[in-house]
Design a protein around this motif. Structure first.
Motif, PDB file in Angstrom:
ATOM      1  N   ASN A  35      20.823   6.290   1.659  1.00 25.63           N
ATOM      2  CA  ASN A  35      21.135   5.111   0.862  1.00 25.63           C
ATOM      3  C   ASN A  35      20.023   4.066   0.914  1.00 25.63           C
ATOM      4  N   GLU A  36      19.437   3.879   2.080  1.00 22.79           N
ATOM      5  CA  GLU A  36      18.434   2.821   2.252  1.00 22.79           C
ATOM      6  C   GLU A  36      17.081   3.181   1.646  1.00 22.79           C
ATOM      7  N   ASN A  37      16.812   4.481   1.449  1.00 23.12           N
ATOM      8  CA  ASN A  37      15.474   4.898   1.018  1.00 23.12           C
ATOM      9  C   ASN A  37      15.471   5.627  -0.320  1.00 23.12           C
ATOM     10  N   VAL A  38      16.564   5.503  -1.079  1.00 26.99           N
ATOM     11  CA  VAL A  38      16.675   6.247  -2.326  1.00 26.99           C
ATOM     12  C   VAL A  38      15.603   5.844  -3.331  1.00 26.99           C
ATOM     13  N   ASN A  39      15.094   4.616  -3.255  1.00 30.33           N
ATOM     14  CA  ASN A  39      14.111   4.135  -4.222  1.00 30.33           C
ATOM     15  C   ASN A  39      12.681   4.177  -3.691  1.00 30.33           C
ATOM     16  N   ARG A  40      12.435   4.890  -2.614  1.00 29.79           N
ATOM     17  CA  ARG A  40      11.070   5.020  -2.099  1.00 29.79           C
ATOM     18  C   ARG A  40      10.185   5.752  -3.109  1.00 29.79           C
ATOM     19  N   LYS A  41       8.899   5.362  -3.124  1.00 29.57           N
ATOM     20  CA  LYS A  41       7.964   6.010  -4.049  1.00 29.57           C
ATOM     21  C   LYS A  41       7.851   7.504  -3.776  1.00 29.57           C
ATOM     22  N   ALA A  42       7.931   7.865  -2.495  1.00 32.21           N
ATOM     23  CA  ALA A  42       7.802   9.280  -2.123  1.00 32.21           C
ATOM     24  C   ALA A  42       8.967  10.116  -2.623  1.00 32.21           C
ATOM     25  N   PHE A  43      10.080   9.452  -3.019  1.00 36.28           N
ATOM     26  CA  PHE A  43      11.274  10.166  -3.457  1.00 36.28           C
ATOM     27  C   PHE A  43      11.320  10.386  -4.969  1.00 36.28           C
ATOM     28  N   LYS A  44      10.377   9.797  -5.721  1.00 31.45           N
ATOM     29  CA  LYS A  44      10.479   9.806  -7.173  1.00 31.45           C
ATOM     30  C   LYS A  44      10.455  11.210  -7.769  1.00 31.45           C
ATOM     31  N   GLN A  45       9.683  12.112  -7.156  1.00 30.51           N
ATOM     32  CA  GLN A  45       9.563  13.462  -7.704  1.00 30.51           C
ATOM     33  C   GLN A  45      10.776  14.338  -7.427  1.00 30.51           C
ATOM     34  N   SER A  46      11.508  14.040  -6.362  1.00 31.64           N
ATOM     35  CA  SER A  46      12.583  14.946  -5.950  1.00 31.64           C
ATOM     36  C   SER A  46      13.974  14.321  -5.965  1.00 31.64           C
ATOM     37  N   LYS A  48      16.382  12.524  -8.612  1.00 33.08           N
ATOM     38  CA  LYS A  48      16.524  12.242 -10.039  1.00 33.08           C
ATOM     39  C   LYS A  48      17.915  11.691 -10.342  1.00 33.08           C
ATOM     40  N   PRO A  49      18.104  11.104 -11.530  1.00 28.81           N
ATOM     41  CA  PRO A  49      19.433  10.604 -11.911  1.00 28.81           C
ATOM     42  C   PRO A  49      20.491  11.697 -11.825  1.00 28.81           C
ATOM     43  N   GLY A  50      21.646  11.346 -11.272  1.00 33.43           N
ATOM     44  CA  GLY A  50      22.716  12.322 -11.091  1.00 33.43           C
ATOM     45  C   GLY A  50      24.020  11.853 -11.672  1.00 33.43           C
ATOM     46  N   TRP A  51      24.983  11.536 -10.824  1.00 34.46           N
ATOM     47  CA  TRP A  51      26.296  11.084 -11.281  1.00 34.46           C
ATOM     48  C   TRP A  51      26.215   9.623 -11.732  1.00 34.46           C
ATOM     49  N   TYR A  52      26.246   9.423 -13.050  1.00 41.22           N
ATOM     50  CA  TYR A  52      26.071   8.080 -13.606  1.00 41.22           C
ATOM     51  C   TYR A  52      27.232   7.170 -13.230  1.00 41.22           C
ATOM     52  N   TYR A  53      28.468   7.676 -13.340  1.00 43.46           N
ATOM     53  CA  TYR A  53      29.641   6.826 -13.106  1.00 43.46           C
ATOM     54  C   TYR A  53      29.788   6.437 -11.639  1.00 43.46           C
ATOM     55  N   LEU A 264      26.777  17.267  -1.661  1.00 41.91           N
ATOM     56  CA  LEU A 264      25.766  17.101  -0.618  1.00 41.91           C
ATOM     57  C   LEU A 264      24.477  16.549  -1.197  1.00 41.91           C
ATOM     58  N   PHE A 265      24.054  17.080  -2.345  1.00 39.69           N
ATOM     59  CA  PHE A 265      22.805  16.636  -2.957  1.00 39.69           C
ATOM     60  C   PHE A 265      22.884  15.206  -3.490  1.00 39.69           C
ATOM     61  N   HIS A 266      24.084  14.737  -3.802  1.00 39.94           N
ATOM     62  CA  HIS A 266      24.220  13.382  -4.335  1.00 39.94           C
ATOM     63  C   HIS A 266      24.355  12.319  -3.252  1.00 39.94           C
ATOM     64  N   TYR A 267      24.739  12.717  -2.062  1.00 35.78           N
ATOM     65  CA  TYR A 267      24.966  11.718  -1.018  1.00 35.78           C
ATOM     66  C   TYR A 267      24.041  11.875   0.193  1.00 35.78           C
ATOM     67  N   LEU A 268      23.591  13.076   0.477  1.00 37.77           N
ATOM     68  CA  LEU A 268      22.709  13.303   1.624  1.00 37.77           C
ATOM     69  C   LEU A 268      21.440  13.998   1.134  1.00 37.77           C
ATOM     70  N   TYR A 269      20.324  13.297   1.194  1.00 39.24           N
ATOM     71  CA  TYR A 269      19.073  13.856   0.687  1.00 39.24           C
ATOM     72  C   TYR A 269      18.376  14.649   1.799  1.00 39.24           C
ATOM     73  N   ILE A 270      19.050  15.728   2.215  1.00 41.72           N
ATOM     74  CA  ILE A 270      18.583  16.462   3.393  1.00 41.72           C
ATOM     75  C   ILE A 270      17.300  17.240   3.132  1.00 41.72           C
ATOM     76  N   LEU A 271      16.966  17.500   1.865  1.00 47.44           N
ATOM     77  CA  LEU A 271      15.746  18.241   1.552  1.00 47.44           C
ATOM     78  C   LEU A 271      14.568  17.318   1.281  1.00 47.44           C
ATOM     79  N   THR A 272      14.843  16.162   0.725  1.00 43.19           N
ATOM     80  CA  THR A 272      13.766  15.228   0.381  1.00 43.19           C
ATOM     81  C   THR A 272      13.295  14.418   1.582  1.00 43.19           C
ATOM     82  N   ILE A 273      14.225  13.971   2.415  1.00 39.93           N
ATOM     83  CA  ILE A 273      13.852  13.131   3.563  1.00 39.93           C
ATOM     84  C   ILE A 273      12.832  13.807   4.475  1.00 39.93           C
ATOM     85  N   PRO A 274      13.002  15.099   4.863  1.00 34.94           N
ATOM     86  CA  PRO A 274      12.017  15.715   5.756  1.00 34.94           C
ATOM     87  C   PRO A 274      10.617  15.824   5.169  1.00 34.94           C
TER      88      PRO A 274
END
Length: 510
Positions: A35-46, A48-53, A264-274
């Protein structure tokens, strides 16, 4: 000895509570980091927009999952649906020729999807390995097969062959390596089984029927030729009791797992964070341990779903395909560590068990594991990361045998006998807990990166000592004991089921 020893029930309840609290605790750390790092520059490539509502972005770092369930989803559904319809139709009308129908439909699907150049390339591999198979020399079959496999894994031969595959389909390069790789391994299985055939040889048509079975063609799993040939040519087709119910249940379970991964992919960015080493260095030890563990759990989920979908189709065709891998949570020995049971069955049948025998001799086991991981390295594609992964897993497999041999020597063996079964299980659980994290660290480097694996290892073993190290091992020990209890109960059930037919046979005889 230890696996059949029951621990007190209150002790197992305590283990369950500790494990549940620890997993919730680690999950909250990962959720907070996401939640705290969702807008990091390093995260932009991996990310992406998901559940809009729900205002949630989605982790799309795993290209393979996105390919299966987004980009390539419609192609898979269309091709497999057509296969199921034609297979069912001809199974009812001409069950003796159903394996031929499987091969013809698969060949046409490959032709339409990939073009005639790819089909011709696969057929050339089949012709070469079939020709060698007629010689009935195992070492020549292995040499020809490994040389052919190297031609799609090593430069410049793989680039030359890949350049033959032309067209506008954006996933042709992925399907090229998957289709060619699995095709070569199937051809090797055919060749090696032909060497074992006493009377005559199998035909080229048998090879084509086996190789072009569409559900297995591009993504596996590999089913060895002897099993496929016997099952696909079996004409007395009947369903076991509640088999269709079990197939439907498994299909719904796989759909549920897809939804779980989506959450899991919408709430825990377990693949992008590492992948962001700067961020990882700031996370807590518990968060790092949770990330490493969850990456392997996700890889198992992916394999279970991908192979599960294919296996469901194969089961509808009256086949008994290789089952999905054992969950990482259930693993505490290297001997059961594999994420593709088809490849594992292939390697065990033709290499590991063939050389290793009963796996009780140290030097013979070393030779068997070296040969097995050498072929695995070629299969995965030789590179520095694969070399490191192969070395550590090969070492872990042998180290288990060395430790078992060492502790089977008196006074260790007599000391274990004197301490009782329950205490022996507790002592073994401590070693298994350390082994579990060795398995995690040795395999997480292939899923993320060597830098992430090294960072997790340093934090949990050195910088986090003693608090983080001991606490993580304690939680792992609780999990291992619960797994052991499950295995003990399962062994008792299997033993009871094996005794029942014998009792029935005695009653009939009397």
């Amino acid at each position: 000895m230890g696996i059949k020893a029951a621990l007190p029930r209150y002790e197992l309840y305590l283990y369950t509570a500790v494990l549940a609290v620890a997993m919730i605790w680690a999950t909250t750390w990962i959720l907070e980091a996401s939640n705290e790092n969702v807008n990091r520059k390093a995260f932009k490539q991996s990310v992406k927009p998901g559940w809009y509502y729900f205002g949630r972005k989605m982790d799309v770092a795993d290209f393979e999952w996105m390919m299966w369930f987004s980009t390539f989803r419609n192609h898979i559904l269309f091709a497999l649906t057509g296969h199921v319809i034609f297979a069912k139709l001809f199974t009812l009308l001409a069950p003796k020729h159903r394996s031929l129908v499987f091969g013809v439909y698969g060949g046409l699907a490959v032709l339409v999807t990939m073009g005639w150049t790819f089909l011709a390339l696969v057929l050339s591999h089949c012709v070469v390995l079939y020709s060698v198979a007629m010689i009935k020399s195992k070492w020549m079959c292995f040499a020809a097969g490994l040389a052919t496999l190297a031609s799609i894994k090593l430069e410049p031969y793989n680039s030359w062959q890949e350049s033959l595959v032309t067209g506008s389909f954006q996933l042709q390069d992925i399907l090229f390596y998957g289709g060619c790789g699995f095709s070569i391994m199937r051809c090797m299985s055919f060749a090696l089984e032909n060497c074992e055939k006493k009377d005559g040889s199998y035909t080229f048509c048998d090879l084509l029927r086996y190789n072009f079975y569409l559900p297995f063609f591009f993504f596996g799993p590999i089913m060895t030729f002897d099993k496929y040939h016997a099952q696909a040519n079996h004409t007395k087709l009947t369903r076991k009791e509640r088999e269709m119910w079990n197939i439907t249940t498994k299909a719904l379970l796989h759909l549920g797992l897809v939804l779980v991964v989506d959450v899991l992919f919408h709430y825990l960015y377990i693949l992008t964070i590492p992948s962001d080493i700067k961020l990882v260095g700031k996370l807590s030890d518990w968060c790092l341990a949770g990330l490493a563990y969850s990456n392997l759990v996700y890889d198992w989920l992916k394999a279970a779903v991908m192979f599960g979908v294919i296996n469901t189709v194969a089961t509808l065709d009256h086949l008994d395909p290789p089952q999905p891998p054992k969950c990482i949570t259930m693993l505490y020995v290297f001997a059961e560590t594999h994420f593709d049971r088809g490849i594992n069955d292939w390697l065990c049948r033709y290499v590991y068990d063939y050389i290793g025998g009963d796996h009780d001799k140290i030097f013979r086991e070393l030779l068997a594991t070296l040969c097995t991981f050498a072929i695995t390295t070629l299969w995965l594609g030789p590179c520095e990361l694969v070399y490191i992964w192969s070395f550590f897993n090969c070492f872990g497999l042998n180290f288990e045998l060395w430790v078992a041999k060492f502790f089977s020597i008196p006074p260790f063996s007599t000391g274990e006998g004197a301490m009782g079964e329950a205490m022996s299980r507790r002592v073994r659980g401590l070693f298994n807990a350390a082994n579990f994290w060795a398995i995690v660290l040795y395999n997480v480097l292939s899923l993320n990166s060597l830098e992430f694996a090294k960072l997790v290892g340093r934090r949990l073993i050195f910088k986090g000592f003693p608090l983080s190290t001991v606490s993580v091992l304690l939680v792992t020990y609780c999990g291992v004991q619960l797994v052991k209890e499950r295995e003990r109960l399962q062994a008792l059930r299997e033993e009871a089921e094996a005794v029942q037919p014998l009792d029935g046979a005695k009653e009939k005889a009397e």
